[in-house]
Design a protein around this motif. Sequence first.
Motif, PDB file in Angstrom:
ATOM      1  N   PRO A 137      -7.883 -29.443  10.445  1.00  0.00           N
ATOM      2  CA  PRO A 137      -7.473 -28.236   9.719  1.00  0.00           C
ATOM      3  C   PRO A 137      -7.696 -27.007  10.604  1.00  0.00           C
ATOM      4  N   ASP A 138      -6.911 -25.940  10.374  1.00  0.00           N
ATOM      5  CA  ASP A 138      -6.949 -24.768  11.265  1.00  0.00           C
ATOM      6  C   ASP A 138      -8.343 -24.169  11.410  1.00  0.00           C
ATOM      7  N   ASN A 139      -9.143 -24.264  10.345  1.00  0.00           N
ATOM      8  CA  ASN A 139     -10.465 -23.622  10.413  1.00  0.00           C
ATOM      9  C   ASN A 139     -11.563 -24.575  10.907  1.00  0.00           C
ATOM     10  N   VAL A 140     -11.155 -25.734  11.430  1.00  0.00           N
ATOM     11  CA  VAL A 140     -12.146 -26.674  11.993  1.00  0.00           C
ATOM     12  C   VAL A 140     -12.019 -26.646  13.515  1.00  0.00           C
ATOM     13  N   SER A 141     -13.116 -26.323  14.196  1.00  0.00           N
ATOM     14  CA  SER A 141     -13.097 -26.169  15.654  1.00  0.00           C
ATOM     15  C   SER A 141     -13.101 -27.526  16.357  1.00  0.00           C
ATOM     16  N   PHE A 142     -12.824 -27.499  17.668  1.00  0.00           N
ATOM     17  CA  PHE A 142     -12.925 -28.735  18.455  1.00  0.00           C
ATOM     18  C   PHE A 142     -14.356 -29.286  18.423  1.00  0.00           C
ATOM     19  N   ALA A 143     -15.335 -28.378  18.444  1.00  0.00           N
ATOM     20  CA  ALA A 143     -16.738 -28.814  18.403  1.00  0.00           C
ATOM     21  C   ALA A 143     -17.017 -29.562  17.097  1.00  0.00           C
ATOM     22  N   GLU A 144     -16.534 -29.011  15.991  1.00  0.00           N
ATOM     23  CA  GLU A 144     -16.720 -29.692  14.698  1.00  0.00           C
ATOM     24  C   GLU A 144     -15.923 -30.995  14.663  1.00  0.00           C
ATOM     25  N   ALA A 298     -14.116 -36.586   5.547  1.00  0.00           N
ATOM     26  CA  ALA A 298     -15.094 -35.782   6.291  1.00  0.00           C
ATOM     27  C   ALA A 298     -14.460 -34.449   6.696  1.00  0.00           C
ATOM     28  N   LEU A 299     -13.230 -34.520   7.207  1.00  0.00           N
ATOM     29  CA  LEU A 299     -12.543 -33.289   7.626  1.00  0.00           C
ATOM     30  C   LEU A 299     -12.304 -32.365   6.435  1.00  0.00           C
ATOM     31  N   ALA A 300     -11.967 -32.946   5.289  1.00  0.00           N
ATOM     32  CA  ALA A 300     -11.731 -32.122   4.100  1.00  0.00           C
ATOM     33  C   ALA A 300     -13.011 -31.397   3.678  1.00  0.00           C
ATOM     34  N   LEU A 301     -14.146 -32.076   3.770  1.00  0.00           N
ATOM     35  CA  LEU A 301     -15.420 -31.447   3.401  1.00  0.00           C
ATOM     36  C   LEU A 301     -15.787 -30.335   4.378  1.00  0.00           C
ATOM     37  N   ILE A 302     -15.541 -30.579   5.668  1.00  0.00           N
ATOM     38  CA  ILE A 302     -15.864 -29.557   6.670  1.00  0.00           C
ATOM     39  C   ILE A 302     -14.953 -28.337   6.467  1.00  0.00           C
ATOM     40  N   ALA A 303     -13.663 -28.589   6.274  1.00  0.00           N
ATOM     41  CA  ALA A 303     -12.707 -27.487   6.109  1.00  0.00           C
ATOM     42  C   ALA A 303     -13.009 -26.673   4.855  1.00  0.00           C
ATOM     43  N   SER A 304     -13.519 -27.337   3.820  1.00  0.00           N
ATOM     44  CA  SER A 304     -13.799 -26.632   2.562  1.00  0.00           C
ATOM     45  C   SER A 304     -15.043 -25.758   2.650  1.00  0.00           C
ATOM     46  N   GLY A 305     -15.844 -25.957   3.692  1.00  0.00           N
ATOM     47  CA  GLY A 305     -17.085 -25.207   3.812  1.00  0.00           C
ATOM     48  C   GLY A 305     -18.266 -25.885   3.135  1.00  0.00           C
ATOM     49  N   LYS A 306     -18.038 -27.029   2.497  1.00  0.00           N
ATOM     50  CA  LYS A 306     -19.140 -27.721   1.811  1.00  0.00           C
ATOM     51  C   LYS A 306     -20.113 -28.353   2.793  1.00  0.00           C
ATOM     52  N   VAL A 307     -19.619 -28.649   3.983  1.00  0.00           N
ATOM     53  CA  VAL A 307     -20.495 -29.236   5.008  1.00  0.00           C
ATOM     54  C   VAL A 307     -20.335 -28.414   6.285  1.00  0.00           C
ATOM     55  N   ASP A 308     -21.456 -27.894   6.789  1.00  0.00           N
ATOM     56  CA  ASP A 308     -21.413 -27.088   8.012  1.00  0.00           C
ATOM     57  C   ASP A 308     -22.173 -27.811   9.121  1.00  0.00           C
ATOM     58  N   LEU A 309     -21.430 -28.366  10.065  1.00  0.00           N
ATOM     59  CA  LEU A 309     -22.060 -29.122  11.150  1.00  0.00           C
ATOM     60  C   LEU A 309     -22.333 -28.250  12.372  1.00  0.00           C
ATOM     61  N   ARG A 310     -21.841 -27.021  12.348  1.00  0.00           N
ATOM     62  CA  ARG A 310     -21.944 -26.167  13.548  1.00  0.00           C
ATOM     63  C   ARG A 310     -23.380 -25.948  14.029  1.00  0.00           C
ATOM     64  N   PRO A 311     -24.345 -25.772  13.087  1.00  0.00           N
ATOM     65  CA  PRO A 311     -25.713 -25.541  13.591  1.00  0.00           C
ATOM     66  C   PRO A 311     -26.310 -26.749  14.310  1.00  0.00           C
ATOM     67  N   LEU A 312     -25.649 -27.888  14.241  1.00  0.00           N
ATOM     68  CA  LEU A 312     -26.215 -29.104  14.815  1.00  0.00           C
ATOM     69  C   LEU A 312     -25.811 -29.318  16.276  1.00  0.00           C
ATOM     70  N   VAL A 313     -24.867 -28.506  16.753  1.00  0.00           N
ATOM     71  CA  VAL A 313     -24.518 -28.584  18.175  1.00  0.00           C
ATOM     72  C   VAL A 313     -25.556 -27.757  18.940  1.00  0.00           C
ATOM     73  N   THR A 314     -26.429 -28.458  19.650  1.00  0.00           N
ATOM     74  CA  THR A 314     -27.556 -27.787  20.301  1.00  0.00           C
ATOM     75  C   THR A 314     -27.109 -27.076  21.564  1.00  0.00           C
ATOM     76  N   THR A 346      -8.690 -25.801  27.256  1.00  0.00           N
ATOM     77  CA  THR A 346      -7.302 -25.574  26.893  1.00  0.00           C
ATOM     78  C   THR A 346      -7.174 -24.318  26.045  1.00  0.00           C
ATOM     79  N   GLY A 347      -8.247 -23.526  25.984  1.00  0.00           N
ATOM     80  CA  GLY A 347      -8.217 -22.318  25.166  1.00  0.00           C
ATOM     81  C   GLY A 347      -8.425 -22.641  23.701  1.00  0.00           C
ATOM     82  N   GLY A 348      -8.632 -21.629  22.895  1.00  0.00           N
ATOM     83  CA  GLY A 348      -8.860 -21.835  21.459  1.00  0.00           C
ATOM     84  C   GLY A 348     -10.251 -22.327  21.184  1.00  0.00           C
ATOM     85  N   ALA A 349     -10.589 -22.387  19.899  1.00  0.00           N
ATOM     86  CA  ALA A 349     -11.967 -22.684  19.528  1.00  0.00           C
ATOM     87  C   ALA A 349     -12.213 -24.174  19.498  1.00  0.00           C
TER      88      ALA A 349
END
Length: 349
Positions: A137-144, A298-314, A346-349
Motif C-alpha cells: 500500500p502507498d503508505n507502507v515503506s520499503f522498510a516496513e 499483515a500488509l492490511a494491518l500495517i497500512a491501517s495503522g493498527k500495527v507499527d513495525l517502524r520502531p523495530l528497525v534498529t 531507487t529513491g522513495g521511502a
Amino acid sequence: MKALVLERKGELQIRELTLPTSVGLKDVRIAIHTVGVCGSDVHYYTHGRIGDFVVEQPLVLGHEGSGIVVEVGAGVEELRVGDRVCMEPGIPDLSSRASKLGIYNVDPAVSFWATPPVHGILAPEVVHPAAFTYRLPDNVSFAEGAMVEPFAVGMQAAARARITPGDTAVVIGAGTIGIMIALAALAGGCSNVIITDVSTEKLAIAGRYQGVVPVNVREEDLEARVQATVGRWGVDVVFEASGNAQAFGDVFKVVRPGGAIVLVGLPPSEVAFDVSKAIAKEVRIETVFRYANVFDRALALIASGKVDLRPLVTETYAFDDAVAAFVRAAEGRPADVKLQIVIGDTGGA
Ligand SMILES: [Zn+2]
C-alpha cells in the motif's frame, strides 16, 4: 550480479555471481530495495547449518525483502512494472497436497530463500512467482515491507491461537519474533499481552507498545504476575517464543483450563514436556512453522495503522556494508531488534 555470498561457515563476501534472471509466464522480476537480517541468516553464517540444512556450496543470504517490479511475465495480471512489493520467501509446489489444503507452508517440496541450496535475495534482483509477491500500500515503506516476513510469523501464531476478542495472553521471549507475536495478538483481539524475557533492553523495547506488559522473569515470578493481572484462572493463550527448555515448565502454570499453548520457538534439542499437566487442563497445543496466507492481512494491518513495525528497525546498512551488518547481528546485541540492508537506492521511502 553482485550478491552477498556465504562461501562457507564464517566467511561472507560481496562478489559477482550468476543468478537466474529469466522471467516465466507467471513470474515477476524484482529490483530488491530492502532486506532484513534474520536470525536464520545469521545462524548459517555462524554455524554453517540449521538442523539438516547444511551450507555445502556458496549461498546468497537474505529472505526478508521488498523491492520494485521491473518485469512481469506474460501471464501476470495483478502486478505491473513499477509496483512496490514485498515477497513471501517460500515457494511451494502449487499442485501439492499441502497447497491444495491451504497449508503450503508445510509442503515438503517448498523451496525457501536462503535455505541451502536455495539462494536468498541479498542481490540486486530476483525472479519470483507473482502469486507470492504482494503490492505495498502507498503508505507502507520499503522498510516496513521487508518487516512483513518476520511479522507474518506473529500473524500465523495469532491465527493458530484462534484468539477471541478480549483474550489475554503471555508471550515467552521478547526477541524479534516474540515482539511480532505480541503485536499480532493485540491486533487479533487480545486485550493485553504479558511478554517475558531476561533482557531489560528487549523488554523495554516491547514495553513501548500500548497493551504490552513486560515482565523480567529474572526479577519477577511469572505465575505471580499473571495472577495479579488476570487472576488465578490464567491467560487464554501462552505463546512460547524463546525455545528455552525451562519455559516449557512455565507454560502450564499460567495457561487457563481449556486455554491454548502455541509453540513457535525452536528448542536447540529435545525438551521435557509435562503431558499430565497439559491433560489436567485440557490444553490445546498448536505449533507454528513459518506462515501461510497471512502476507496480505499483515500488509492490511500495517497500512491501517493498527500495527507499527517502524520502531523495530534498529539500524539500516548500505549494501556495501552488508558484511558489517552480519558481524553486528552475530554479536546479538540485546537492543537490536532488526537490522536492515538497503540494496538499490531507487529513491522513495
Ligand atoms: Zn526471517
